[in-house]
Design an enzyme around this catalytic site. Structure first.
Site, PDB file in Angstrom:
ATOM      1  N   ARG A  39       0.733  -1.177  -0.071  1.00 61.90           N
ATOM      2  CA  ARG A  39       0.226  -0.088  -0.028  1.00 61.90           C
ATOM      3  C   ARG A  39       1.032   0.992   0.008  1.00 61.90           C
ATOM      4  NH1 ARG A  39      -5.402  -1.600   3.432  1.00 61.90           N
ATOM      5  NH2 ARG A  39      -4.923  -3.767   3.226  1.00 61.90           N
ATOM      6  N   ASN A  72     -14.647   8.356   3.200  1.00 62.13           N
ATOM      7  CA  ASN A  72     -15.508   8.120   4.205  1.00 62.13           C
ATOM      8  C   ASN A  72     -16.135   9.223   4.896  1.00 62.13           C
ATOM      9  OD1 ASN A  72     -15.645   5.267   3.499  1.00 62.13           O
ATOM     10  ND2 ASN A  72     -14.410   4.728   5.254  1.00 62.13           N
ATOM     11  N   SER A 155     -20.274 -14.384  15.799  1.00 63.95           N
ATOM     12  CA  SER A 155     -19.581 -13.403  15.094  1.00 63.95           C
ATOM     13  C   SER A 155     -19.905 -13.318  13.607  1.00 63.95           C
ATOM     14  CB  SER A 155     -18.163 -13.280  15.171  1.00 63.95           C
ATOM     15  OG  SER A 155     -17.615 -12.273  14.618  1.00 63.95           O
ATOM     16  N   HIS A 160     -15.998  -6.658  10.984  1.00 62.86           N
ATOM     17  CA  HIS A 160     -14.334  -5.815  10.761  1.00 62.86           C
ATOM     18  C   HIS A 160     -13.517  -6.316  11.627  1.00 62.86           C
ATOM     19  CE1 HIS A 160     -12.337  -1.978  11.494  1.00 62.86           C
ATOM     20  NE2 HIS A 160     -12.370  -2.079  10.383  1.00 62.86           N
ATOM     21  N   GLU A 203     -22.674  -6.342  11.966  1.00 60.70           N
ATOM     22  CA  GLU A 203     -22.800  -5.123  11.329  1.00 60.70           C
ATOM     23  C   GLU A 203     -24.123  -4.625  10.689  1.00 60.70           C
ATOM     24  OE1 GLU A 203     -19.394  -4.294   8.922  1.00 60.70           O
ATOM     25  OE2 GLU A 203     -17.981  -5.304  10.233  1.00 60.70           O
ATOM     26  N   SER A 207     -19.003  -2.906   5.062  1.00 69.18           N
ATOM     27  CA  SER A 207     -18.371  -1.853   4.505  1.00 69.18           C
ATOM     28  C   SER A 207     -17.761  -1.905   2.880  1.00 69.18           C
ATOM     29  CB  SER A 207     -17.146  -1.617   5.386  1.00 69.18           C
ATOM     30  OG  SER A 207     -16.219  -2.761   5.587  1.00 69.18           O
ATOM     31  N   ASP A 232     -22.419  -2.904  15.235  1.00 72.75           N
ATOM     32  CA  ASP A 232     -21.713  -2.083  14.535  1.00 72.75           C
ATOM     33  C   ASP A 232     -22.548  -1.262  13.378  1.00 72.75           C
ATOM     34  OD1 ASP A 232     -19.928  -0.921  12.523  1.00 72.75           O
ATOM     35  OD2 ASP A 232     -18.193  -1.940  13.323  1.00 72.75           O
ATOM     36  N   HIS A 235     -20.934   2.259   9.311  1.00 81.60           N
ATOM     37  CA  HIS A 235     -21.177   2.710   8.005  1.00 81.60           C
ATOM     38  C   HIS A 235     -22.618   3.274   7.716  1.00 81.60           C
ATOM     39  CE1 HIS A 235     -17.343   1.789   6.490  1.00 81.60           C
ATOM     40  NE2 HIS A 235     -17.357   0.485   7.284  1.00 81.60           N
ATOM     41  N   THR A 263     -19.539   5.322  15.081  1.00 84.07           N
ATOM     42  CA  THR A 263     -18.055   6.317  14.521  1.00 84.07           C
ATOM     43  C   THR A 263     -18.608   7.716  14.386  1.00 84.07           C
ATOM     44  OG1 THR A 263     -16.165   6.626  13.623  1.00 84.07           O
ATOM     45  CG2 THR A 263     -18.017   5.947  12.153  1.00 84.07           C
ATOM     46  N   LYS A 266     -16.868   9.160  10.034  1.00 87.27           N
ATOM     47  CA  LYS A 266     -17.411   8.925   8.806  1.00 87.27           C
ATOM     48  C   LYS A 266     -18.445  10.030   8.471  1.00 87.27           C
ATOM     49  CE  LYS A 266     -15.786   4.151   8.816  1.00 87.27           C
ATOM     50  NZ  LYS A 266     -14.549   4.186   8.270  1.00 87.27           N
ATOM     51  N   THR A 296      -5.825   8.679  26.818  1.00 85.81           N
ATOM     52  CA  THR A 296      -6.178  10.208  26.828  1.00 85.81           C
ATOM     53  C   THR A 296      -7.425  10.195  26.103  1.00 85.81           C
ATOM     54  OG1 THR A 296      -4.020  10.761  27.210  1.00 85.81           O
ATOM     55  CG2 THR A 296      -5.641  12.740  26.403  1.00 85.81           C
ATOM     56  N   THR A 381      -8.769  -7.227   2.839  1.00 91.54           N
ATOM     57  CA  THR A 381      -9.701  -6.479   3.243  1.00 91.54           C
ATOM     58  C   THR A 381     -11.014  -7.247   2.457  1.00 91.54           C
ATOM     59  OG1 THR A 381      -8.476  -4.413   3.124  1.00 91.54           O
ATOM     60  CG2 THR A 381     -10.874  -4.197   3.116  1.00 91.54           C
TER      61      THR A 381
HETATM   62  N1  PMP Z   1     -16.298  -0.805  12.234  1.00 92.48           N
HETATM   63  C1  PMP Z   1     -16.288  -0.888  10.651  1.00 92.48           C
HETATM   64  C2  PMP Z   1     -17.433  -1.900  10.068  1.00 92.48           C
HETATM   65  C3  PMP Z   1     -15.183  -0.002  10.064  1.00 92.48           C
HETATM   66  O1  PMP Z   1     -15.276  -0.232   8.744  1.00 92.48           O
HETATM   67  C4  PMP Z   1     -14.345   0.568  10.782  1.00 92.48           C
HETATM   68  C5  PMP Z   1     -13.533   1.561  10.045  1.00 92.48           C
HETATM   69  N2  PMP Z   1     -13.458   1.766   8.632  1.00 92.48           N
HETATM   70  C6  PMP Z   1     -14.405   0.620  12.159  1.00 92.48           C
HETATM   71  C7  PMP Z   1     -15.386  -0.231  12.769  1.00 92.48           C
HETATM   72  C8  PMP Z   1     -13.519   1.544  12.763  1.00 92.48           C
HETATM   73  O2  PMP Z   1     -13.978   2.881  13.003  1.00 92.48           O
HETATM   74  P1  PMP Z   1     -13.012   4.223  13.100  1.00 92.48           P
HETATM   75  O3  PMP Z   1     -12.638   4.548  11.720  1.00 92.48           O
HETATM   76  O4  PMP Z   1     -13.635   5.189  13.939  1.00 92.48           O
HETATM   77  O5  PMP Z   1     -12.051   3.618  13.982  1.00 92.48           O
END
Ligand code: PMP
Length: 428
Positions: A39, A72, A155, A160, A203, A207, A232, A235, A263, A266, A296, A381
């Site tokens: 990459r 994103n 799972s 992810h 999820e 993604s 999750d 997305h 998140t 995004k 932190t 991926t």
């Molecule tokens: N869950 C999924 C399905 C994701 O695609 C991602 C990141 N692409 C995350 C969690 C992690 O989120 P973040 O980018 O906020 O760390």
């Protein structure tokens, strides 16, 4: 790598170790390179007001403006005036860093306000903010899986990496159900000891394929077998549902989901992650989650900006309507051009190439010939043989941007001898 000064590489200090560390790393990197999976970073300079355009910097070349088709920042909130003004004002009034971990001087009024807003958005009693969505998944699943006696975590096969890491680190028994396969999940749940604590982790929008989980049905199956549900919505938050609370809101399943994870990085255009759940669950993670306790907290200005973004997005249904309009237009155009659009029920628009080297070539040609930036998506991926270009339209992509992209893709497909199906308009 070639330019690395050999005298400065890390050597084994003791000959008996039998490994030259940097040589080992370089050989692994070369294997990645040989497969076309190494990459390179695309160095972007984002320009306020210009999105989806950005400036691309490459070593030895003058910067050039490109149209970004793989961001994103799904709704363009990363440059929205409401977000920027709030962030700038908060930096001006409170400064840069938070000043500590949440328990030691690092809890800011902005974190607390943000957590209240997130709890309300998802219809839950409480929410907890983490420095990223990755950390939210990893910490929460690790903490729950480790604490619940003999816990089993079910799972989805396409979950992810952050969920997989959390489940692994928890030491819980991991059972993988086939992707979005309700029958397989049922079968696994039914075969387990009814007295064992369980979590079903999945999820809403996946993604890389853009397909959607049957949330209500999965939750019903999980609850029938006494399992907690962990969803999750990374997305989906901001983009689906009347208030942008995600697919669970859109599908009327908010109450079915015990723990929603999302998140701020995004659709909300900032950075950070969160969970929303019952007060007891959130307090438990707050009190036992290492990734929350020992790190932190996010800068107050980030929390304030995220809050401004959520407030703007949740009451702007037009933004979601415009987003979906762009998505449908792009899909329609790709289909009519005979390009291999993979099935997707959402704003994630994957176009199949099916080979890592070709995928990289397609991406390079788009950039060099058309100033279009789309990052190739390769193994691990996505599975080998399904390498793809993953397009993410935003409300800010114009009709012209879409037409130009589709035309460029057609040219690239022809140049590389890739399969252009019979176009619906008869001009493949
Ligand atoms: N869950 C999924 C399905 C994701 O695609 C991602 C990141 N692409 C995350 C969690 C992690 O989120 P973040 O980018 O906020 O760390």
């Amino acid at each position: 790598i070639k330019d690395i000064d050999a005298s400065r590489t890390q050597r084994a200090l003791v000959p008996s170790v039998g490994i030259d560390y940097d040589s080992f790393f370089v050989s692994q990197l070369n294997a990645l390179r040989d497969e076309g999976r190494y990459r390179h970073f695309a160095e972007l300079e984002r320009i306020v007001g210009a999105f989806p355009k950005a400036r691309l910097h490459r070593p030895g070349q003058p910067p050039r403006d490109v149209i970004v088709w793989c961001s994103n920042d799904y709704l363009g909130m990363g440059q929205h005036p409401a977000v920027l003004e709030t962030m700038q004002a908060a930096v001006g009034s409170q400064g840069s860093g938070a000043g500590g971990t949440r328990n030691i001087s690092g809890t800011n009024i902005a974190h607390v306000a943000l957590e209240r807003e997130l709890a309300t958005l998802h219809g839950k009693q409480a929410a907890l903010v983490f420095t990223s969505g990755y950390v939210a998944n990893e910490t929460t699943l690790q903490t729950l899986g480790a604490a619940l006696p003999k816990c089993e975590i079910y799972s989805d096969a396409l979950n992810h990496a952050s969920m997989i890491a959390g489940i692994r680190h928890s030491g819980a028994v991991r059972r993988i159900f086939r992707h979005n396969d309700l029958d397989h999940l049922e079968e696994l749940l039914a075969a387990s000891d009814p007295a064992t604590p369980k979590i079903v982790a999945f999820e809403s929008v996946y993604s890389m394929d853009g397909d959607v989980a049957p949330i209500g049905q999965i939750c019903k199956a999980a609850h029938r077998h006494g399992a907690l549900t962990y969803l999750d919505e990374v997305h989906a938050v901001g983009m689906y549902g009347a208030r942008g609370a995600g697919i669970a809101e859109r599908d009327g399943a908010l109450e079915e989901v015990d723990i929603i994870q999302g998140t701020l990085a995004k659709a909300f255009g900032v950075i950070g992650g969160y969970i929303a759940s019952s007060a007891a669950t959130v307090d438990f993670i707050r009190s036992f989650g290492a990734g929350f306790i020992f790190s932190t907290s996010m800068p107050p200005a980030i929390a304030a900006a995220a809050l401004a973004s959520i407030r703007h997005v949740s009451c702007n249904l037009e933004l979601r309507v415009r987003h979906q309009d762009r998505v449908e237009r792009l899909k329609h155009r790709l289909h009519h051009a005979g390009l291999p659009l993979m099935p997707s029920a959402t704003h994630i628009v994957p176009v199949l190439v099916g080979d890592a080297a070709r995928c990289k070539q397609a991406s390079d040609l788009l950039l060099d010939g058309y100033r279009i930036y789309v990052q190739p998506i390769n193994y691990p991926t996505v599975p080998r043989g399904t390498e793809r270009l993953r397009l993410t339209p935003t409300p800010l992509h114009s009709d012209e941007d879409i037409a130009y992209l589709v035309e460029a893709l057609q040219h690239v497909w022809r140049t590389l001898g890739l399969d252009l199906g019979i176009a619906v308009n008869g001009k493949p």
